[in-house]
Design a protein around this motif. Structure first.
Motif, short mmCIF file in Angstrom:
data_model
loop_
_atom_site.label_atom_id
_atom_site.label_comp_id
_atom_site.label_asym_id
_atom_site.label_seq_id
_atom_site.Cartn_x
_atom_site.Cartn_y
_atom_site.Cartn_z
N LEU A 147 0.82 -1.20 0.00
CA LEU A 147 0.00 0.00 0.00
C LEU A 147 0.87 1.26 0.00
CD1 LEU A 147 -2.91 1.06 0.13
CD2 LEU A 147 -2.71 1.01 2.62
N ILE A 148 1.98 1.22 0.72
CA ILE A 148 2.92 2.35 0.69
C ILE A 148 3.45 2.55 -0.73
CG2 ILE A 148 5.18 3.15 1.48
CD1 ILE A 148 4.63 1.85 4.14
N ALA A 149 3.81 1.46 -1.39
CA ALA A 149 4.29 1.57 -2.77
C ALA A 149 3.22 2.18 -3.67
CB ALA A 149 4.72 0.19 -3.28
N ASN A 150 1.97 1.77 -3.48
CA ASN A 150 0.89 2.33 -4.28
C ASN A 150 0.74 3.83 -4.03
OD1 ASN A 150 -2.17 3.01 -4.68
ND2 ASN A 150 -1.79 1.14 -5.85
N PHE A 151 0.81 4.24 -2.79
CA PHE A 151 0.69 5.68 -2.47
C PHE A 151 1.85 6.48 -3.06
CE2 PHE A 151 -1.97 4.79 1.55
CZ PHE A 151 -3.12 4.79 0.80
N LEU A 152 3.05 5.90 -3.07
CA LEU A 152 4.19 6.62 -3.64
C LEU A 152 4.06 6.77 -5.15
CD1 LEU A 152 7.12 5.16 -1.52
CD2 LEU A 152 6.02 7.40 -1.31
N VAL A 153 3.52 5.75 -5.81
CA VAL A 153 3.31 5.87 -7.26
C VAL A 153 2.25 6.94 -7.54
CG1 VAL A 153 2.56 4.65 -9.34
CG2 VAL A 153 4.05 3.52 -7.72
N VAL A 154 1.20 6.99 -6.73
CA VAL A 154 0.18 8.03 -6.90
C VAL A 154 0.81 9.41 -6.70
CG1 VAL A 154 -1.94 8.98 -5.91
CG2 VAL A 154 -1.75 6.54 -6.31
N ALA A 155 1.71 9.54 -5.73
CA ALA A 155 2.40 10.82 -5.53
C ALA A 155 3.24 11.17 -6.75
CB ALA A 155 3.27 10.75 -4.28
N GLY A 156 3.86 10.17 -7.37
CA GLY A 156 4.61 10.43 -8.60
C GLY A 156 3.72 10.90 -9.73
N VAL A 157 2.51 10.36 -9.81
CA VAL A 157 1.55 10.82 -10.82
C VAL A 157 1.17 12.28 -10.56
CG1 VAL A 157 -0.80 10.51 -11.72
CG2 VAL A 157 0.68 8.52 -11.32
N TYR A 158 1.00 12.64 -9.29
CA TYR A 158 0.70 14.04 -8.96
C TYR A 158 1.84 14.96 -9.34
CZ TYR A 158 -3.39 12.58 -6.26
OH TYR A 158 -4.60 12.07 -5.87
N VAL A 159 3.08 14.51 -9.12
CA VAL A 159 4.23 15.34 -9.53
C VAL A 159 4.25 15.51 -11.04
CG1 VAL A 159 6.75 15.40 -9.62
CG2 VAL A 159 5.61 14.79 -7.49
N ALA A 160 3.95 14.45 -11.78
CA ALA A 160 3.91 14.55 -13.25
C ALA A 160 2.82 15.50 -13.71
CB ALA A 160 3.71 13.17 -13.86
N LEU A 161 1.73 15.63 -12.92
CA LEU A 161 0.66 16.55 -13.26
C LEU A 161 0.92 17.96 -12.72
CD1 LEU A 161 -2.41 14.23 -12.58
CD2 LEU A 161 -1.50 14.94 -14.80
N GLU A 162 2.11 18.17 -12.16
CA GLU A 162 2.53 19.46 -11.60
C GLU A 162 1.66 19.89 -10.42
OE1 GLU A 162 2.96 22.41 -14.62
OE2 GLU A 162 4.40 21.22 -15.75
N ALA A 163 1.14 18.93 -9.68
CA ALA A 163 0.42 19.21 -8.44
C ALA A 163 1.34 18.83 -7.29
CB ALA A 163 -0.89 18.44 -8.40
N ARG A 164 2.35 19.64 -7.06
CA ARG A 164 3.39 19.28 -6.10
C ARG A 164 2.88 19.27 -4.66
NH1 ARG A 164 5.13 22.73 -9.82
NH2 ARG A 164 6.58 21.92 -11.37
N PHE A 165 1.99 20.20 -4.34
CA PHE A 165 1.46 20.23 -2.98
C PHE A 165 0.66 18.97 -2.68
CE2 PHE A 165 -2.03 21.21 -0.07
CZ PHE A 165 -1.31 21.55 1.07
N VAL A 166 -0.16 18.54 -3.63
CA VAL A 166 -0.96 17.32 -3.43
C VAL A 166 -0.04 16.12 -3.32
CG1 VAL A 166 -2.82 15.93 -4.38
CG2 VAL A 166 -2.87 18.39 -4.67
N ALA A 167 1.05 16.10 -4.11
CA ALA A 167 2.02 14.99 -4.01
C ALA A 167 2.68 14.96 -2.64
CB ALA A 167 3.07 15.13 -5.11
#
Length: 195
Positions: free
Chosen positions: A32-52
């Motif tokens: 689950l931690i790995a899943n959350f980190l990948v989701v954070a990477g998707v947020y960074v790719a979408l330039e939503a750094r605060f959400v990441a």
């Protein structure tokens, strides 16, 4: 779909399957931690750094630590979670997977990107706050997710320790108690325990 999107999709699906398929609860929490980190990477790719950043700090940090604390508290790390029912129900699993895939395809086809994507301000709280807590848009979805997490937590406790919950509800102080009180451990056979 570019290589980054394909890799992110593959990692998201693999880590999500690991969460629900691993027999050890601690290993599932690490997936689950790995899943959350990948989701954070998707947020960074979408330039939503605060959400990441919030994703990493709140979910991959605090929430999973809370999950691990509950797992260790209930001794679920070494508990037998029972047989895997998925091989016995292949048609039900296939129908569920097809239904979920159809729903995701329908939602993806209905999605239309916003007219002005720059209005989110890079995912800063000043721009996200009014959008996230607008009662006409996302407030009820946030409340529904919170309720869903509460139900999932209660269900996890009930599934892991049903004997302890049944013992607590049959306590003499519990109003539903019917019948004579249980004897202490050593007095059931007529002998008192001497310590």
């Amino acid at each position: 779909m570019g290589p980054w999107e394909a890799l992110a999709l593959l990692l998201l699906v693999a880590s999500a399957l690991a969460v629900v398929r691993l027999q050890n609860a601690v290993h599932a929490a690490l997936a689950l931690i790995a899943n959350f980190l990948v989701v954070a990477g998707v947020y960074v790719a979408l330039e939503a750094r605060f959400v990441a950043m919030v994703q990493v700090i709140v979910y991959a940090g605090a929430i999973v630590v809370l999950f691990l604390f509950v797992i260790m508290l209930l001794s679920a790390a070494s508990a037998n979670v029972g047989p895997d029912l998925l091989p016995r129900l292949p048609w039900v699993a296939a129908l569920g997977a097809l239904g979920l895939a159809g729903l995701l395809i329908f939602v993806a086809l209905q999605f239309s990107p916003p007219a002005a994507p720059g209005s989110l301000g890079g995912g800063l709280p000043q721009a996200l706050g009014p959008l996230l807590y607008d009662p006409e848009k996302w407030l009820f979805a946030l409340l529904a997710v919170g309720f869903l997490l509460l139900v999932a937590t209660v269900a996890a406790v009930v599934l892991v320790e049903p004997e302890r919950i049944l013992t607590a509800t049959t306590h003499p102080a519990h109003p539903k108690r019917v019948g004579p009180p249980d004897l202490p451990q050593g007095e059931k056979d007529g002998k008192a325990v001497v310590k």
